[in-house]
Scaffold this motif. Structure first.
Motif, PDB file in Angstrom:
ATOM      1  N   LYS A  78       0.836  -1.206   0.000  1.00  0.00           N
ATOM      2  CA  LYS A  78       0.000   0.000   0.000  1.00  0.00           C
ATOM      3  C   LYS A  78       0.867   1.250   0.000  1.00  0.00           C
ATOM      4  N   ARG A  79       0.295   2.332  -0.546  1.00  0.00           N
ATOM      5  CA  ARG A  79       1.000   3.609  -0.528  1.00  0.00           C
ATOM      6  C   ARG A  79      -0.033   4.716  -0.414  1.00  0.00           C
ATOM      7  N   LEU A  80       0.253   5.702   0.403  1.00  0.00           N
ATOM      8  CA  LEU A  80      -0.684   6.804   0.588  1.00  0.00           C
ATOM      9  C   LEU A  80      -0.820   7.602  -0.703  1.00  0.00           C
ATOM     10  N   PHE A  81      -1.994   8.198  -0.883  1.00  0.00           N
ATOM     11  CA  PHE A  81      -2.287   8.925  -2.110  1.00  0.00           C
ATOM     12  C   PHE A  81      -2.840  10.290  -1.755  1.00  0.00           C
ATOM     13  N   ASP A  82      -2.243  11.322  -2.348  1.00  0.00           N
ATOM     14  CA  ASP A  82      -2.681  12.684  -2.087  1.00  0.00           C
ATOM     15  C   ASP A  82      -3.781  13.032  -3.083  1.00  0.00           C
ATOM     16  N   GLU A  83      -4.988  13.173  -2.576  1.00  0.00           N
ATOM     17  CA  GLU A  83      -6.123  13.392  -3.474  1.00  0.00           C
ATOM     18  C   GLU A  83      -6.120  14.794  -4.077  1.00  0.00           C
ATOM     19  N   LYS A  84      -5.515  15.753  -3.353  1.00  0.00           N
ATOM     20  CA  LYS A  84      -5.478  17.125  -3.887  1.00  0.00           C
ATOM     21  C   LYS A  84      -4.443  17.244  -4.998  1.00  0.00           C
ATOM     22  N   GLY A  90       5.023   9.144  -0.032  1.00  0.00           N
ATOM     23  CA  GLY A  90       5.420   8.367   1.144  1.00  0.00           C
ATOM     24  C   GLY A  90       5.947   6.989   0.785  1.00  0.00           C
ATOM     25  N   PRO A  91       6.243   6.212   1.808  1.00  0.00           N
ATOM     26  CA  PRO A  91       6.846   4.894   1.602  1.00  0.00           C
ATOM     27  C   PRO A  91       5.802   3.846   1.207  1.00  0.00           C
ATOM     28  N   TYR A  92       6.297   2.732   0.719  1.00  0.00           N
ATOM     29  CA  TYR A  92       5.444   1.582   0.468  1.00  0.00           C
ATOM     30  C   TYR A  92       5.384   0.742   1.734  1.00  0.00           C
ATOM     31  N   CYS A  93       4.214   0.261   2.079  1.00  0.00           N
ATOM     32  CA  CYS A  93       4.109  -0.573   3.271  1.00  0.00           C
ATOM     33  C   CYS A  93       2.900  -1.487   3.147  1.00  0.00           C
ATOM     34  N   LEU A  96      -1.425  -0.625   6.491  1.00  0.00           N
ATOM     35  CA  LEU A  96      -1.977   0.724   6.374  1.00  0.00           C
ATOM     36  C   LEU A  96      -1.766   1.525   7.649  1.00  0.00           C
ATOM     37  N   ASN A  97      -1.854   0.869   8.788  1.00  0.00           N
ATOM     38  CA  ASN A  97      -1.673   1.576  10.059  1.00  0.00           C
ATOM     39  C   ASN A  97      -0.279   2.196  10.154  1.00  0.00           C
ATOM     40  N   GLU A  98       0.712   1.481   9.633  1.00  0.00           N
ATOM     41  CA  GLU A  98       2.070   2.029   9.672  1.00  0.00           C
ATOM     42  C   GLU A  98       2.176   3.258   8.789  1.00  0.00           C
ATOM     43  N   LEU A  99       1.493   3.220   7.639  1.00  0.00           N
ATOM     44  CA  LEU A  99       1.506   4.373   6.744  1.00  0.00           C
ATOM     45  C   LEU A  99       0.838   5.572   7.408  1.00  0.00           C
ATOM     46  N   ILE A 100      -0.249   5.322   8.101  1.00  0.00           N
ATOM     47  CA  ILE A 100      -0.959   6.405   8.784  1.00  0.00           C
ATOM     48  C   ILE A 100      -0.066   7.003   9.858  1.00  0.00           C
ATOM     49  N   TRP A 102       3.184   7.021   9.797  1.00  0.00           N
ATOM     50  CA  TRP A 102       4.231   7.757   9.091  1.00  0.00           C
ATOM     51  C   TRP A 102       3.704   9.123   8.682  1.00  0.00           C
ATOM     52  N   GLU A 103       2.491   9.139   8.145  1.00  0.00           N
ATOM     53  CA  GLU A 103       1.873  10.368   7.658  1.00  0.00           C
ATOM     54  C   GLU A 103       1.693  11.353   8.808  1.00  0.00           C
ATOM     55  N   ARG A 104       1.265  10.845   9.927  1.00  0.00           N
ATOM     56  CA  ARG A 104       1.059  11.681  11.104  1.00  0.00           C
ATOM     57  C   ARG A 104       2.387  12.311  11.535  1.00  0.00           C
ATOM     58  N   ALA A 105       3.434  11.501  11.501  1.00  0.00           N
ATOM     59  CA  ALA A 105       4.761  11.995  11.891  1.00  0.00           C
ATOM     60  C   ALA A 105       5.199  13.111  10.949  1.00  0.00           C
ATOM     61  N   GLN A 106       4.903  12.971   9.659  1.00  0.00           N
ATOM     62  CA  GLN A 106       5.277  14.009   8.695  1.00  0.00           C
ATOM     63  C   GLN A 106       4.548  15.310   9.003  1.00  0.00           C
ATOM     64  N   ARG A 107       3.285  15.187   9.353  1.00  0.00           N
ATOM     65  CA  ARG A 107       2.488  16.390   9.612  1.00  0.00           C
ATOM     66  C   ARG A 107       2.928  17.073  10.892  1.00  0.00           C
ATOM     67  N   GLU A 108       3.371  16.294  11.858  1.00  0.00           N
ATOM     68  CA  GLU A 108       3.712  16.876  13.146  1.00  0.00           C
ATOM     69  C   GLU A 108       5.080  17.528  13.145  1.00  0.00           C
ATOM     70  N   GLU A 109       5.969  17.076  12.286  1.00  0.00           N
ATOM     71  CA  GLU A 109       7.331  17.600  12.295  1.00  0.00           C
ATOM     72  C   GLU A 109       7.415  19.112  12.108  1.00  0.00           C
ATOM     73  N   PRO A 110       6.729  19.698  11.096  1.00  0.00           N
ATOM     74  CA  PRO A 110       6.866  21.157  10.903  1.00  0.00           C
ATOM     75  C   PRO A 110       6.276  21.955  12.064  1.00  0.00           C
ATOM     76  N   LEU A 111       5.458  21.318  12.887  1.00  0.00           N
ATOM     77  CA  LEU A 111       4.813  22.028  13.995  1.00  0.00           C
ATOM     78  C   LEU A 111       5.673  22.038  15.260  1.00  0.00           C
ATOM     79  N   GLN A 112       6.814  21.424  15.195  1.00  0.00           N
ATOM     80  CA  GLN A 112       7.615  21.276  16.408  1.00  0.00           C
ATOM     81  C   GLN A 112       7.899  22.612  17.083  1.00  0.00           C
ATOM     82  N   GLY A 113       8.178  23.651  16.265  1.00  0.00           N
ATOM     83  CA  GLY A 113       8.488  24.958  16.822  1.00  0.00           C
ATOM     84  C   GLY A 113       7.321  25.564  17.581  1.00  0.00           C
ATOM     85  N   LYS A 114       6.120  25.164  17.246  1.00  0.00           N
ATOM     86  CA  LYS A 114       4.946  25.771  17.869  1.00  0.00           C
ATOM     87  C   LYS A 114       4.569  25.129  19.205  1.00  0.00           C
ATOM     88  N   ARG A 115       5.288  24.090  19.574  1.00  0.00           N
ATOM     89  CA  ARG A 115       5.000  23.410  20.827  1.00  0.00           C
ATOM     90  C   ARG A 115       3.540  22.959  20.946  1.00  0.00           C
TER      91      ARG A 115
END
Ligand SMILES: [Zn+2]
Length: 121
Positions: A78-84, A90-93, A96-100, A102-115
């Motif tokens: 499986k691989r995540l798909f950006d509908e927009k 993302g990676p192949y896995c 699906l839970n692992e992909l989710i 991974w996706e969550r981790a990607q989204r959270e990274e840029p927010l690190q500065g905002k605590r």
């Protein structure tokens, strides 16, 4: 089994071992080293080595657990798909839970500065 046959088989086994040893002196090590590097850096390459699949034929994107993803029709990865953007990312896995995750981790990274702090549930 006759002694003669045993003797022949034994010889063949020894010959095989000899040939392998001959092949593997240095050329193999040189060749395997870069392949190992690629496999560890790309999950897709590791999957390719295990399954012999390039994931060239991906299914139409489907939705599951709030995420869009594609499934390889050959091996089921499986691989995540950006509908927009209408492209996979993302990676192949196979999970699906692992992909989710991974996706969550990607989204959270840029927010690190905002605590962004979440209460421990
Ligand atoms: Zn595949």
């Amino acid at each position: 089994m006759s002694d003669e046959l045993k003797h022949e088989l034994g010889q063949e086994a020894n010959q095989g071992r000899f040939n392998e040893g001959h092949k593997g002196d240095k050329g193999w090590a040189d060749w395997l080293w870069p392949v190992g590097m690629v496999a560890t850096s790309l999950a897709g390459a590791a999957l390719l080595m295990l399954r012999g699949c390039w994931h060239r034929r991906m299914s139409w994107p489907v939705r599951g657990q709030g995420h869009a993803y594609q499934v390889c029709v050959s091996c089921g990865v499986k691989r995540l798909f950006d509908e927009k953007e209408f492209r996979p990312y993302g990676p192949y896995c196979y999970d699906l839970n692992e992909l989710i995750q991974w996706e969550r981790a990607q989204r959270e990274e840029p927010l690190q500065g905002k605590r962004v702090e979440r209460p421990a549930s």
